[in-house]
Design a protein around this motif. Structure first.
Motif, PDB file in Angstrom:
ATOM      1  N   ARG A 189       0.862  -1.151   0.048  1.00 22.62           N
ATOM      2  CA  ARG A 189       0.094  -0.082   0.101  1.00 22.62           C
ATOM      3  C   ARG A 189       0.788   1.317   0.032  1.00 22.62           C
ATOM      4  N   ASP A 190       1.823   1.415   0.755  1.00 19.23           N
ATOM      5  CA  ASP A 190       2.743   2.576   0.668  1.00 19.23           C
ATOM      6  C   ASP A 190       2.931   3.356  -0.256  1.00 19.23           C
ATOM      7  N   GLU A 193      -0.353   5.349  -1.445  1.00 20.84           N
ATOM      8  CA  GLU A 193      -0.958   5.947  -0.389  1.00 20.84           C
ATOM      9  C   GLU A 193      -0.200   6.833   0.117  1.00 20.84           C
ATOM     10  N   ARG A 194       1.155   6.785   0.278  1.00 21.43           N
ATOM     11  CA  ARG A 194       1.869   7.656   0.962  1.00 21.43           C
ATOM     12  C   ARG A 194       3.008   8.503  -0.032  1.00 21.43           C
ATOM     13  N   LYS A 253      -1.995 -12.457   7.091  1.00 23.11           N
ATOM     14  CA  LYS A 253      -2.957 -11.271   6.820  1.00 23.11           C
ATOM     15  C   LYS A 253      -4.370 -11.821   5.798  1.00 23.11           C
ATOM     16  N   SER A 317      -8.242  -2.745   7.320  1.00 26.30           N
ATOM     17  CA  SER A 317      -6.816  -2.228   7.602  1.00 26.30           C
ATOM     18  C   SER A 317      -6.259  -2.863   8.925  1.00 26.30           C
ATOM     19  N   GLY A 321      -2.903  -5.189   9.384  1.00 27.46           N
ATOM     20  CA  GLY A 321      -1.675  -4.396  10.362  1.00 27.46           C
ATOM     21  C   GLY A 321      -1.538  -3.256   9.915  1.00 27.46           C
ATOM     22  N   GLN A 322      -2.435  -2.500   9.140  1.00 27.05           N
ATOM     23  CA  GLN A 322      -2.089  -1.102   8.733  1.00 27.05           C
ATOM     24  C   GLN A 322      -3.166  -0.103   9.285  1.00 27.05           C
TER      25      GLN A 322
END
Length: 324
Positions: A189-190, A193-194, A253, A317, A321-322
């Motif tokens: 995701r990072d 999204e970031r 997960k 999420s 674990g986020q």
């Protein structure tokens, strides 16, 4: 089908699209490819994704033959190619990379294989440390001005590299990239999204995301081992199998997501795809399939998006674990 603008451009792509990676020319032959593309198009898919390196050009050749055989109106679909790795087993330096020479020649080769007069989307498959970014931008601009490419973009470039491309385009009055094609899923995701967060507003970037099911992990089919007819069972994708299944916490997960899907009465794949579609920065989610049944199931994800309220998004999420 739902349609979304490719960033701030005027091009509208189907929220779910169909790609050739791994399957075309390997698991999928001509007859099945014809069935899958015809079914996807009937369901409103208007974007078919490909690349020079997929089965060394065979995926593009197969897709081009099928599109021509189906006689789909050219204005009813968009097709892409990607350039960087070349289309031969052991490419020479001029047969790969993002030099002006290879970018232009690869475009011409893709047009021939796909049997089209222009590429709707043309992407730099990875950054090329041996070629100045301004040279690549200039090559793409030339193809756009010649009418051989309508929109160009990047795939798995860093935000800093994308910003350099935009700067080069601005300073030299060249066409800037319109989209990025990153991996994006519940396990990855990072970057979307970031890292890319400032780019959406700053440059109006769109995203054509790949591997929304993490190469099948998020479909749940690998929870009890590797099915013999799956992509991870293929010997030439042993590297992918080892990379994915070597992530011990990934399966944990996936198991944690299963009860959420069961509570909603949907498959794990539908939940995972709907989660991707929930992100307004996602222009289109590229599906891969080797069976029509897979496409039929995945298209139902469109009906799940509206069910993902804030509480469910938070629960999803938490499962991976986020923070939401």
């Amino acid at each position: 089908m739902q349609y979304r603008r490719l960033g701030t451009s005027g091009l509208q792509l189907s929220a779910l699209s169909f790609g050739a990676w791994v399957t075309f020319g390997a698991q999928v032959g001509r007859s099945l490819a014809r069935q899958l593309i015809a079914y996807a198009h009937e369901r409103g898919v208007n974007f078919f994704d490909n690349a020079e390196t997929y089965n060394n050009g065979e995926a593009e050749r197969l897709m081009g033959d099928v599109l021509a055989d189906l006689r789909l109106p050219r204005d009813s679909y968009c097709v892409s190619s990607k350039v960087m790795f070349g289309a031969v087993e052991h490419p020479l330096p001029t047969q790969r990379g993002l030099s002006r020479k290879h970018v232009v020649e690869a475009c011409h080769q893709a047009l021939e294989r796909l049997r089209v007069d222009y590429l709707d989307l043309y992407l730099c498959h990875r950054p090329d440390p041996d070629t100045p970014i301004v040279e690549t931008v200039a090559a793409m601009d030339m193809l756009v001005r010649q009418g051989k490419v309508l929109y160009w973009g990047t795939s798995e470039w860093s935000a800093a590299q994308i910003r350099q491309a935009h700067q080069a385009a601005r300073l030299n009055h060249l066409t800037a990239p319109t989209m990025e094609q990153p991996q994006y899923n519940l396990l990855h995701r990072d970057r979307v999204e970031r890292e890319y967060a400032p780019l959406y507003e700053e440059f109006g970037m769109g995203t054509t995301i790949w591997s929304p099911l993490a190469s099948g992990l998020l479909s749940g089919k690998y929870l009890d081992g590797v099915p013999h007819d799956s992509r991870l069972a293929q010997s030439n994708y042993a590297w992918l199998r080892d990379n994915l299944l070597g992530q011990g916490d990934a399966m944990v997960k996936v198991r944690a997501l299963s009860p959420i899907a069961e509570r909603l009465g949907v498959s794990l794949a539908q939940l995972s795809l709907a989660w991707c579609l929930k992100n307004p920065r996602v222009s289109t989610v590229i599906l891969g399939a080797s069976k029509r049944e897979q496409l039929e199931e995945n298209f139902k994800a469109l009906e799940v998006v509206g069910k993902l309220d804030a509480d469910l998004m938070e629960a999803i999420s938490a499962a991976v674990g986020q923070g939401a």
